[in-house]
Write an enzyme that holds these catalytic residues in place. Structure first.
Site, PDB file in Angstrom:
ATOM      1  N   GLU A   1       0.160  -9.090  -1.137  1.00 34.39           N
ATOM      2  CA  GLU A   1      -0.485  -8.513   0.052  1.00 34.39           C
ATOM      3  C   GLU A   1      -1.698  -7.674  -0.379  1.00 34.39           C
ATOM      4  OE1 GLU A   1       0.852  -5.406   3.126  1.00 34.39           O
ATOM      5  OE2 GLU A   1       1.766  -7.215   3.911  1.00 34.39           O
TER       6      GLU A   1
ATOM      7  N   HIS B   1      12.390   6.148  13.102  1.00 29.04           N
ATOM      8  CA  HIS B   1      12.234   6.196  11.641  1.00 29.04           C
ATOM      9  C   HIS B   1      12.920   7.442  11.089  1.00 29.04           C
ATOM     10  CE1 HIS B   1      10.098   6.344   7.765  1.00 29.04           C
ATOM     11  NE2 HIS B   1       9.673   5.098   8.000  1.00 29.04           N
TER      12      HIS B   1
ATOM     13  N   ASP C   1       0.798  -1.227   0.000  1.00 28.95           N
ATOM     14  CA  ASP C   1       0.000   0.000   0.000  1.00 28.95           C
ATOM     15  C   ASP C   1       0.829   1.274   0.000  1.00 28.95           C
ATOM     16  OD1 ASP C   1       1.077   0.055   2.524  1.00 28.95           O
ATOM     17  OD2 ASP C   1      -0.757  -0.545   3.541  1.00 28.95           O
TER      18      ASP C   1
ATOM     19  N   GLU D   1      -2.349   5.168   2.735  1.00 29.80           N
ATOM     20  CA  GLU D   1      -2.204   3.752   2.371  1.00 29.80           C
ATOM     21  C   GLU D   1      -3.523   3.072   2.007  1.00 29.80           C
ATOM     22  OE1 GLU D   1      -0.756   5.169   5.017  1.00 29.80           O
ATOM     23  OE2 GLU D   1       1.398   4.935   4.671  1.00 29.80           O
TER      24      GLU D   1
ATOM     25  N   HIS E   1       5.615   5.685  13.037  1.00 25.64           N
ATOM     26  CA  HIS E   1       5.995   6.481  11.863  1.00 25.64           C
ATOM     27  C   HIS E   1       4.812   6.915  10.995  1.00 25.64           C
ATOM     28  CE1 HIS E   1       5.112   3.514   8.729  1.00 25.64           C
ATOM     29  NE2 HIS E   1       5.427   2.616   9.618  1.00 25.64           N
TER      30      HIS E   1
ATOM     31  N   ARG F   1       1.849   8.627   9.012  1.00 27.32           N
ATOM     32  CA  ARG F   1       1.560  10.037   8.703  1.00 27.32           C
ATOM     33  C   ARG F   1       0.417  10.593   9.549  1.00 27.32           C
ATOM     34  NH1 ARG F   1       4.335   9.407   4.136  1.00 27.32           N
ATOM     35  NH2 ARG F   1       4.834  11.208   2.844  1.00 27.32           N
TER      36      ARG F   1
HETATM   37  C1  UD1 Z   1       6.530   5.180   3.733  1.00 27.83           C
HETATM   38  C2  UD1 Z   1       5.164   4.730   3.230  1.00 27.83           C
HETATM   39  C3  UD1 Z   1       4.391   4.045   4.351  1.00 27.83           C
HETATM   40  C4  UD1 Z   1       5.210   2.958   4.999  1.00 27.83           C
HETATM   41  C5  UD1 Z   1       6.565   3.501   5.430  1.00 27.83           C
HETATM   42  C6  UD1 Z   1       7.411   2.376   5.929  1.00 27.83           C
HETATM   43  C7  UD1 Z   1       3.972   6.039   1.542  1.00 27.83           C
HETATM   44  C8  UD1 Z   1       3.133   7.224   1.274  1.00 27.83           C
HETATM   45  N1  UD1 Z   1       4.367   5.874   2.814  1.00 27.83           N
HETATM   46  O1  UD1 Z   1       6.323   6.212   4.696  1.00 27.83           O
HETATM   47  O2  UD1 Z   1       3.205   3.484   3.821  1.00 27.83           O
HETATM   48  O3  UD1 Z   1       4.519   2.462   6.122  1.00 27.83           O
HETATM   49  O4  UD1 Z   1       7.204   4.096   4.299  1.00 27.83           O
HETATM   50  O5  UD1 Z   1       8.500   2.843   6.651  1.00 27.83           O
HETATM   51  O6  UD1 Z   1       4.262   5.284   0.650  1.00 27.83           O
HETATM   52  N2  UD1 Z   1      13.801   8.870   4.812  1.00 27.83           N
HETATM   53  C9  UD1 Z   1      15.177   8.811   4.756  1.00 27.83           C
HETATM   54  N3  UD1 Z   1      15.767   7.595   4.501  1.00 27.83           N
HETATM   55  C10 UD1 Z   1      15.072   6.464   4.324  1.00 27.83           C
HETATM   56  C11 UD1 Z   1      13.671   6.524   4.407  1.00 27.83           C
HETATM   57  C12 UD1 Z   1      13.039   7.742   4.640  1.00 27.83           C
HETATM   58  O7  UD1 Z   1      15.857   9.806   4.918  1.00 27.83           O
HETATM   59  O8  UD1 Z   1      15.675   5.400   4.103  1.00 27.83           O
HETATM   60  C13 UD1 Z   1      13.140  10.183   5.053  1.00 27.83           C
HETATM   61  C14 UD1 Z   1      13.266  11.112   3.825  1.00 27.83           C
HETATM   62  O9  UD1 Z   1      13.392  12.434   4.261  1.00 27.83           O
HETATM   63  C15 UD1 Z   1      11.928  10.895   3.120  1.00 27.83           C
HETATM   64  C16 UD1 Z   1      11.006  10.776   4.312  1.00 27.83           C
HETATM   65  O10 UD1 Z   1      11.737   9.993   5.263  1.00 27.83           O
HETATM   66  O11 UD1 Z   1      11.581  11.952   2.257  1.00 27.83           O
HETATM   67  C17 UD1 Z   1       9.657  10.194   4.054  1.00 27.83           C
HETATM   68  O12 UD1 Z   1       9.744   8.981   3.324  1.00 27.83           O
HETATM   69  P1  UD1 Z   1       8.392   8.429   2.610  1.00 27.83           P
HETATM   70  O13 UD1 Z   1       8.690   7.105   1.986  1.00 27.83           O
HETATM   71  O14 UD1 Z   1       7.794   9.469   1.747  1.00 27.83           O
HETATM   72  O15 UD1 Z   1       7.397   8.250   3.819  1.00 27.83           O
HETATM   73  P2  UD1 Z   1       7.447   7.258   5.058  1.00 27.83           P
HETATM   74  O16 UD1 Z   1       6.924   8.030   6.214  1.00 27.83           O
HETATM   75  O17 UD1 Z   1       8.774   6.634   5.149  1.00 27.83           O
HETATM   76  N1  UDP Z   2      11.911  -2.948  10.972  1.00 28.86           N
HETATM   77  C1  UDP Z   2      13.298  -3.007  10.864  1.00 28.86           C
HETATM   78  N2  UDP Z   2      14.042  -2.125  11.607  1.00 28.86           N
HETATM   79  C2  UDP Z   2      13.491  -1.210  12.424  1.00 28.86           C
HETATM   80  C3  UDP Z   2      12.067  -1.144  12.512  1.00 28.86           C
HETATM   81  C4  UDP Z   2      11.306  -2.023  11.768  1.00 28.86           C
HETATM   82  O1  UDP Z   2      13.831  -3.828  10.131  1.00 28.86           O
HETATM   83  O2  UDP Z   2      14.234  -0.452  13.068  1.00 28.86           O
HETATM   84  C5  UDP Z   2      11.096  -3.872  10.146  1.00 28.86           C
HETATM   85  C6  UDP Z   2       9.969  -4.597  10.847  1.00 28.86           C
HETATM   86  O3  UDP Z   2      10.397  -5.806  11.399  1.00 28.86           O
HETATM   87  C7  UDP Z   2       8.963  -4.805   9.720  1.00 28.86           C
HETATM   88  C8  UDP Z   2       9.181  -3.613   8.844  1.00 28.86           C
HETATM   89  O4  UDP Z   2      10.450  -3.066   9.170  1.00 28.86           O
HETATM   90  O5  UDP Z   2       9.258  -5.956   8.941  1.00 28.86           O
HETATM   91  C9  UDP Z   2       8.091  -2.612   9.075  1.00 28.86           C
HETATM   92  O6  UDP Z   2       8.426  -1.399   8.498  1.00 28.86           O
HETATM   93  P1  UDP Z   2       7.677  -0.070   8.858  1.00 28.86           P
HETATM   94  O7  UDP Z   2       7.173  -0.150  10.256  1.00 28.86           O
HETATM   95  O8  UDP Z   2       8.617   1.031   8.504  1.00 28.86           O
HETATM   96  O9  UDP Z   2       6.507  -0.029   7.793  1.00 28.86           O
HETATM   97  P2  UDP Z   2       5.005  -0.621   7.776  1.00 28.86           P
HETATM   98  O10 UDP Z   2       5.068  -2.082   7.981  1.00 28.86           O
HETATM   99  O11 UDP Z   2       4.235   0.105   8.827  1.00 28.86           O
HETATM  100  O12 UDP Z   2       4.524  -0.221   6.416  1.00 28.86           O
END
Ligand code: UD1
Ligand code: UDP
Length: 385
Positions: A121, A255, A99, A135, A222, A224
């Site tokens: 999924e 995160h 999602d 999502e 984490h 939104r």
């Molecule tokens: C995204 C997904 C969310 C998922 C989450 C898992 C969308 C809209 N959101 O949210 O569904 O649950 O990932 O973690 O698809 N950033 C870094 N390094 C990284 C990752 C993120 O610096 O490796 C920072 C960056 O500034 C980036 C921001 O986080 O722009 C947001 O990342 P984004 O993927 O847009 O949203 P998440 O909150 O991570």
């Molecule tokens: N996870 C990880 N390291 C962390 C936190 C989470 O590897 O520090 C793993 C966790 O076991 C799970 C996945 O990341 O498999 C979940 O990711 P996240 O919570 O970012 O996204 P969501 O599942 O909510 O989309």
């Protein structure tokens, strides 16, 4: 079959990578397939951690992540860049996961390119378009354009049927590639494939300096819709809990989203028995889940993994698209109200019967064979051509 089935596997964030990695490995082991791994790198560092663990080198890396990116530019970048790749490689099928914006935009792009789509999924729903945001809508849209739906549980199969995706209905894009027929398959969740692959690896947690005399409460947050006040409430609950209970410590891998980090570091930096650490690699994170006394989380993946490890989970959300473990009793929704969080954690700490009623190893999400099943299904559909 002479021609290999060119299968593009697309993912971009940490959770998609964890759940798609076993599928990539399975496809690589099958001589009938030519897997092409495409990462959008919607996440960068948190994606790379997973690629390294599973030893996956992507064929295409779009390297799209921007600091504090917005949904508009991310969505349009994914659409435009995947268009180029689809035109170049001409895949037989595209597999997307879950999602995220990567999942929705890649699925839409494959639909525009008239390439059959498999949604891994599929079928998770809260039926509330704002929770989780964005999502819920991402997965509804990904399901709407997909041709094969790999649903993890019976509940997700029913959600797909209820949303009008009927088994036995042929799809235009698939008419040439497959015998028209079934579109929804219950496969289990590939997260369990990933978990079983990972927990076999021994991990040393000594670098985190956890005390044997303290109960570890693992926290992740984490989402939104929890940015701002709800996340502040969660932090306030943590402050109250560590003040009242001298025998607990909180471990929070924070995160990388700056909207999370700003609030969390402002509220919790330097607080005694609160360890704010960087996002962990998947193997140590699994080991930490296993060691934890209680897990507090708004993560989707953690809700699926932790029940297998026999650790009570309190979900920091009002709704979940993963009701199975709640029904089993080891996961409870507590939302983001400070009193509700502190009250429920306190009850778990003080009331052994309540704790034991939640501490049960339950796994409604799979048997570790979901990837194998998905690959078998795709193969069977192509063999019938
Ligand atoms: C995204 C997904 C969310 C998922 C989450 C898992 C969308 C809209 N959101 O949210 O569904 O649950 O990932 O973690 O698809 N950033 C870094 N390094 C990284 C990752 C993120 O610096 O490796 C920072 C960056 O500034 C980036 C921001 O986080 O722009 C947001 O990342 P984004 O993927 O847009 O949203 P998440 O909150 O991570
Ligand atoms: N996870 C990880 N390291 C962390 C936190 C989470 O590897 O520090 C793993 C966790 O076991 C799970 C996945 O990341 O498999 C979940 O990711 P996240 O919570 O970012 O996204 P969501 O599942 O909510 O989309």
């Amino acid at each position: 079959m002479d021609k290999k089935i060119k299968t593009a596997v697309i993912f971009g964030t940490r959770p998609e990578a964890i759940k798609m990695a076993p599928l990539v490995l399975e496809l690589k082991n099958r001589p009938e397939f030519e897997p092409v791994t495409i990462v959008t790198a919607q996440h960068r560092q948190m994606l790379d951690q997973v690629l390294e663990l599973f030893d996956i080198t992507p064929d295409y890396d779009l390297n799209l992540m921007k600091p504090n990116q917005n949904l508009w530019s991310l969505t349009s970048d994914i659409l435009l860049q995947t268009k180029e790749i689809f035109e170049k490689i001409n895949p037989d099928i595209v597999l997307v996961h879950g999602d995220t914006t990567t999942a929705f935009a890649s699925a839409l792009s494959a639909f525009y390119a008239r390439v059959p789509i498999g949604h891994v999924e599929a079928g998770l729903r809260t039926f509330n378009k704002d929770y989780p945001f964005p999502e819920e809508i991402n997965r509804v849209l990904a399901d709407a354009v997909s041709d094969l739906h790999f649903a993890p549980t019976e509940g997700s199969v029913q959600n797909l049927l209820n949303s009008g995706i009927k088994e036995g209905v042929s799809s235009g894009a698939l008419d040439n590639a497959y015998e028209p027929g079934r579109r929804i398959y219950k496969t289990g969740n590939t997260v369990i494939d990933a978990l079983l692959y990972t927990v076999k690896k021994g991990v040393d947690l000594s670098e985190f300096g956890l005390s044997d005399n303290l109960k570890t409460i693992l926290l992740t947050s984490h989402r939104r819709e929890n940015f701002g006040k709800p996340l502040e409430n969660i932090c306030d609950a943590i402050l109250e809990l560590v003040q009242k209970n001298k025998d607990i410590e909180i471990v929070y891998p924070v995160h990388l989203n700056p909207n999370v980090r700003n609030t969390v570091f402002n509220k919790l930096s330097g607080v005694e028995r609160v360890k704010l650490i960087e996002p962990l690699e998947y193997a140590p994170f699994c080991a930490l889940m296993k060691k934890a006394h209680i897990i507090l989380t708004d993560s989707g993946g953690v809700q699926e993994e932790a029940p297998s490890l026999g650790v009570p989970v309190l979900v920091l959300r009002d709704e979940t698209e993963r009701p199975e473990a709640v029904e089993c009793g080891c996961v409870k929704l507590v939302g983001t109200n400070k009193e509700k969080i502190t009250g429920t954690v306190q009850k778990l700490l003080d009331d052994v019967n309540f704790y034991n009623s939640m501490k049960m190893a339950v796994n409604p999400y799979g048997d570790g064979l979901a990837s194998k099943r998905i690959v078998d299904i795709i193969l069977s559909r192509y063999i019938q051509q």
